[in-house]
Design an enzyme around this catalytic site. Structure first.
Site, PDB file in Angstrom:
ATOM      1  CB  CYS A  35      29.738  35.778 -47.194  1.00 17.12           C
ATOM      2  SG  CYS A  35      30.544  34.870 -45.857  1.00 17.12           S
ATOM      3  NE  ARG A  41      26.777  33.482 -48.162  1.00 17.87           N
ATOM      4  CZ  ARG A  41      26.072  34.599 -48.235  1.00 17.87           C
ATOM      5  NH1 ARG A  41      25.474  34.906 -49.370  1.00 17.87           N
ATOM      6  NH2 ARG A  41      25.959  35.403 -47.213  1.00 17.87           N
ATOM      7  CG  ASP A 153      22.897  33.369 -45.722  1.00 17.20           C
ATOM      8  OD1 ASP A 153      23.371  32.307 -45.276  1.00 17.20           O
ATOM      9  OD2 ASP A 153      22.654  34.363 -45.013  1.00 17.20           O
TER      10      ASP A 153
END
Ligand code: 4NP
Length: 182
Positions: A35, A41, A153
């Site tokens: 990420c 994440r 996000d």
């Protein structure tokens, strides 16, 4: 948003290519989750995959890691909010943030980005076309979320955003596990 049939051709091909590489070297598949910051994440994806694969025999258990493109959190534990919501699902996230390197494409078989920015950056970093053929988008494995085109996000969101990430990741890691065990 477009509803697509999942996992889709690119995701299936990326897993097949990754499994072929791992099997040619006679070892379990190596998966890298990617990420931006590597504090929300991707470490959650790594921890969740680790958790659901713990019942596999060691010869089948994937080797897992995660990384990010932005180095500003290097060495940090996952975001406190992510660790909190993950702990409610039985996950203890202990990864330390690190940046991705070109050499990760040699070591890891399957490289999974969380959104299209990550995917674009991964294609830019991949050293060969063969390496590019092992990149896939994590949300393409979230078969129960046909409209999800990314794992969004959550950094500037409330806790709902973090729960949403974990819901998507639960689905995607479950699909992924069944694909690497076939
Ligand atoms: P992640 O979330 O990519 O899921 O780890 C982010 C964490 C930190 C930042 C951006 C995204 N940041 O800009 O610091």
């Amino acid at each position: 948003m477009t509803k697509v049939v999942k996992p889709g051709v690119n995701a299936v091909n990326a897993v097949d290519n990754a499994l072929r590489k791992a099997r040619s070297e006679g070892r379990p598949v190596r998966i890298l989750f990617v990420c931006l910051g590597n504090i929300c994440r991707s470490p959650a994806a790594e921890g969740m995959m680790e958790h659901i694969c713990r019942d596999l025999p060691s010869g089948q258990r994937p080797e897992l890691d995660s990384a990010g493109f932005y180095g500003g959190h290097a060495g940090d534990l996952p975001d406190r909010r992510m660790r909190m919501v993950a702990s409610h699902r039985g996950l203890v996230l202990t990864h330390r943030s690190r940046t991705i390197h070109e050499s990760d494409f040699d070591y890891y078989d399957l490289i999974l980005g969380m959104d299209d920015h990550n995917i674009s950056d991964l294609h830019d970093l991949a050293p060969t076309q063969e390496a590019e053929s092992r990149i896939a988008r994590m949300s393409d494995f979230a078969v129960n979320y046909p409209y999800a085109d990314c794992v969004p996000d959550p950094y500037y969101d409330g806790l709902d955003g973090f729960e949403n990430v974990l819901n998507l990741l639960e689905d995607a890691t479950s699909t992924l596990k069944s694909m690497i065990c076939k």
